[in-house]
Design a protein around this motif. Structure first.
Motif, mmCIF file in Angstrom:
data_model
loop_
_atom_site.group_PDB
_atom_site.id
_atom_site.type_symbol
_atom_site.label_atom_id
_atom_site.label_comp_id
_atom_site.label_asym_id
_atom_site.label_seq_id
_atom_site.Cartn_x
_atom_site.Cartn_y
_atom_site.Cartn_z
ATOM 1 N N ARG A 1 -5.247 -5.430 -3.271
ATOM 2 C CA ARG A 1 -4.052 -6.059 -2.647
ATOM 3 C C ARG A 1 -3.352 -7.046 -3.823
ATOM 4 N NH1 ARG A 1 -3.658 -5.922 2.596
ATOM 5 N NH2 ARG A 1 -5.334 -5.310 3.805
ATOM 6 N N LYS A 2 -4.136 -7.354 -4.863
ATOM 7 C CA LYS A 2 -3.136 -8.199 -5.992
ATOM 8 C C LYS A 2 -2.424 -6.899 -6.844
ATOM 9 C CE LYS A 2 -6.765 -11.753 -7.113
ATOM 10 N NZ LYS A 2 -7.606 -11.959 -7.982
ATOM 11 N N ALA A 3 -3.085 -6.010 -7.192
ATOM 12 C CA ALA A 3 -2.175 -4.621 -7.574
ATOM 13 C C ALA A 3 -0.828 -4.367 -6.867
ATOM 14 C CB ALA A 3 -3.156 -3.414 -7.819
ATOM 15 N N LEU A 4 -1.173 -4.408 -5.606
ATOM 16 C CA LEU A 4 0.090 -4.063 -4.675
ATOM 17 C C LEU A 4 0.985 -5.273 -4.804
ATOM 18 C CD1 LEU A 4 -1.651 -2.413 -1.635
ATOM 19 C CD2 LEU A 4 0.102 -1.202 -3.585
ATOM 20 N N GLU A 5 0.635 -6.470 -5.066
ATOM 21 C CA GLU A 5 1.690 -7.544 -5.276
ATOM 22 C C GLU A 5 2.507 -7.184 -6.477
ATOM 23 O OE1 GLU A 5 -0.441 -11.320 -5.575
ATOM 24 O OE2 GLU A 5 -1.203 -11.124 -3.354
ATOM 25 N N VAL A 6 1.922 -6.786 -7.564
ATOM 26 C CA VAL A 6 2.838 -6.408 -8.673
ATOM 27 C C VAL A 6 3.712 -5.245 -8.396
ATOM 28 C CG1 VAL A 6 2.308 -5.609 -11.334
ATOM 29 C CG2 VAL A 6 0.992 -7.355 -10.401
ATOM 30 N N ASN A 7 2.935 -4.087 -7.872
ATOM 31 C CA ASN A 7 3.743 -3.189 -7.539
ATOM 32 C C ASN A 7 3.503 -2.500 -6.102
ATOM 33 O OD1 ASN A 7 4.905 -0.386 -7.280
ATOM 34 N ND2 ASN A 7 3.999 0.354 -9.270
ATOM 35 N N LYS A 8 4.274 -2.788 -5.069
ATOM 36 C CA LYS A 8 3.908 -2.566 -3.925
ATOM 37 C C LYS A 8 4.114 -0.890 -3.408
ATOM 38 C CE LYS A 8 6.090 -6.592 -1.621
ATOM 39 N NZ LYS A 8 6.056 -7.494 -2.509
ATOM 40 N N SER A 9 4.510 -0.147 -4.380
ATOM 41 C CA SER A 9 4.687 1.248 -4.139
ATOM 42 C C SER A 9 3.884 2.190 -4.749
ATOM 43 C CB SER A 9 6.222 1.656 -4.419
ATOM 44 O OG SER A 9 6.456 1.692 -5.714
ATOM 45 N N ASP A 10 2.816 1.482 -5.342
ATOM 46 C CA ASP A 10 1.755 2.339 -6.275
ATOM 47 C C ASP A 10 0.833 3.102 -5.249
ATOM 48 O OD1 ASP A 10 0.438 2.807 -8.808
ATOM 49 O OD2 ASP A 10 -1.310 2.238 -7.589
ATOM 50 N N ARG A 11 0.994 4.496 -5.338
ATOM 51 C CA ARG A 11 0.357 5.506 -4.229
ATOM 52 C C ARG A 11 -1.149 5.403 -4.369
ATOM 53 N NH1 ARG A 11 4.772 8.243 -5.602
ATOM 54 N NH2 ARG A 11 3.384 9.611 -6.853
ATOM 55 N N THR A 12 -1.499 5.358 -5.674
ATOM 56 C CA THR A 12 -3.074 5.084 -5.871
ATOM 57 C C THR A 12 -3.653 4.097 -5.078
ATOM 58 O OG1 THR A 12 -2.590 6.432 -7.964
ATOM 59 C CG2 THR A 12 -4.978 5.219 -7.658
ATOM 60 N N THR A 13 -3.235 3.090 -5.375
ATOM 61 C CA THR A 13 -3.806 1.806 -5.086
ATOM 62 C C THR A 13 -3.601 1.621 -3.255
ATOM 63 O OG1 THR A 13 -2.906 0.726 -6.871
ATOM 64 C CG2 THR A 13 -3.502 -0.763 -5.269
ATOM 65 N N ILE A 14 -2.440 2.100 -2.906
ATOM 66 C CA ILE A 14 -2.223 2.148 -1.430
ATOM 67 C C ILE A 14 -3.285 2.799 -0.670
ATOM 68 C CG2 ILE A 14 -0.991 3.043 0.516
ATOM 69 C CD1 ILE A 14 1.603 2.199 -1.187
ATOM 70 N N PHE A 15 -3.453 4.037 -1.358
ATOM 71 C CA PHE A 15 -4.499 5.164 -0.930
ATOM 72 C C PHE A 15 -5.930 4.551 -1.016
ATOM 73 C CE2 PHE A 15 -7.797 8.604 -1.157
ATOM 74 C CZ PHE A 15 -7.542 9.550 -0.231
ATOM 75 N N ASN A 16 -6.367 3.758 -2.153
ATOM 76 C CA ASN A 16 -7.626 3.401 -2.344
ATOM 77 C C ASN A 16 -7.857 1.887 -1.138
ATOM 78 O OD1 ASN A 16 -8.117 5.218 -4.259
ATOM 79 N ND2 ASN A 16 -7.565 3.719 -6.015
ATOM 80 N N LEU A 17 -6.839 1.420 -1.084
ATOM 81 C CA LEU A 17 -6.828 0.176 -0.289
ATOM 82 C C LEU A 17 -7.103 0.783 1.266
ATOM 83 C CD1 LEU A 17 -6.793 -2.678 0.530
ATOM 84 C CD2 LEU A 17 -4.171 -2.515 0.660
ATOM 85 N N LEU B 1 -1.601 2.830 6.567
ATOM 86 C CA LEU B 1 -1.455 2.908 5.022
ATOM 87 C C LEU B 1 -1.291 4.545 4.671
ATOM 88 C CD1 LEU B 1 -3.496 0.171 3.435
ATOM 89 C CD2 LEU B 1 -1.233 0.390 3.664
ATOM 90 N N TYR B 2 -2.513 5.260 5.276
ATOM 91 C CA TYR B 2 -2.580 6.759 4.987
ATOM 92 C C TYR B 2 -1.107 7.409 5.782
ATOM 93 C CZ TYR B 2 -7.459 6.654 4.200
ATOM 94 O OH TYR B 2 -8.898 6.568 3.704
ATOM 95 N N GLN B 3 -0.546 6.940 6.600
ATOM 96 C CA GLN B 3 0.799 7.526 7.189
ATOM 97 C C GLN B 3 2.017 7.348 6.486
ATOM 98 O OE1 GLN B 3 1.047 6.303 11.313
ATOM 99 N NE2 GLN B 3 -0.645 7.437 12.023
ATOM 100 N N SER B 4 1.607 6.027 5.813
ATOM 101 C CA SER B 4 2.877 5.465 4.719
ATOM 102 C C SER B 4 2.923 6.464 3.646
ATOM 103 C CB SER B 4 2.741 4.168 4.356
ATOM 104 O OG SER B 4 1.575 3.927 3.565
ATOM 105 N N LEU B 5 1.684 7.188 3.283
ATOM 106 C CA LEU B 5 1.876 7.963 2.182
ATOM 107 C C LEU B 5 2.284 9.465 2.623
ATOM 108 C CD1 LEU B 5 -1.433 6.660 0.206
ATOM 109 C CD2 LEU B 5 0.931 6.345 -0.139
#
Length: 199
Positions: free
Chosen positions: A49-65, A81-85
């Motif tokens: 979540r901290k990483a997504l605060e820096v870059n909300k569109s990082d696909r790797t971090t979204i997938f891992n979250l 989140l999966y659907q958003s990707l």
């Protein structure tokens, strides 16, 4: 002369800021990955979540979250989140896209959205036809949907426990002990691995 020097420092710093943000996202994602592997899911979630605060569109971090949320039984949030990707499947490698759609299918299955789960599993198999786990999940979802329609299509809970009991006994014979211990459905496949950023 001095103004040119200050201007060049200012321009250089503007170019370095995005690179610093990317490094921060990568470092937080790596930290989250280590925590995920050691099954410290709540701490991994914080890093992601901290990483997504820096870059909300990082696909790797979204997938891992999403994987963390799936592991902590927050499937509805993971599914979103999966659907958003899924619109970005063309940007992923076939393996990454197969993992993403497999996991999206698992969350839909757990939410008893069988038709949607079937579509995700089919998409996963298009990208990785040899995946036996996905093939089995697809067959199970199709069987459950067929049973549901046979039982009048009323609430999806009707007849589900008997079918799941039968599926578990069949699956137990078919899977290795490691896979059986993992539970009814395989958990998030690409467990906290990077796809968009180098790790």
């Amino acid at each position: 002369m001095r103004s040119k020097y200050l201007l060049s420092i200012l321009i250089a710093s503007l170019f370095c800021l995005p690179l610093w943000g990317q490094k921060q996202v990568r470092d937080l994602t790596r930290s989250g990955n280590k925590l995920y592997r050691s099954k410290e899911y709540s701490k991994a979630e914080i890093d992601y979540r901290k990483a997504l605060e820096v870059n909300k569109s990082d696909r790797t971090t979204i997938f891992n979250l999403a994987n963390v949320l799936y592991r902590t039984d927050r499937g509805e949030e993971a599914g979103k989140l999966y659907q958003s990707l899924t619109p970005h499947l063309s940007l992923l490698s076939p393996t990454e896209a197969a993992d993403l759609t497999h996991n999206a299918g698992n969350t839909a299955f757990r939410a008893k959205q069988l038709e949607q789960a079937i579509e995700y599993y089919k998409e996963s198999l298009r990208r990785r036809p040899s995946d036996e786990d996905t093939r089995y999940n697809l067959a199970l979802a199709q069987k459950l949907l067929e049973e549901q329609k046979k039982n009048g299509g009323g609430g999806q809970d009707q007849g589900l426990p008997l079918i799941l009991t039968t599926a578990i006994s069949r699956w137990q014979l078919w899977l290795s002990p490691r896979q059986w211990l993992a539970g009814l459905l395989p958990e998030g496949r690409r467990v906290a691995k990077c796809s968009a950023l180098p790790c």
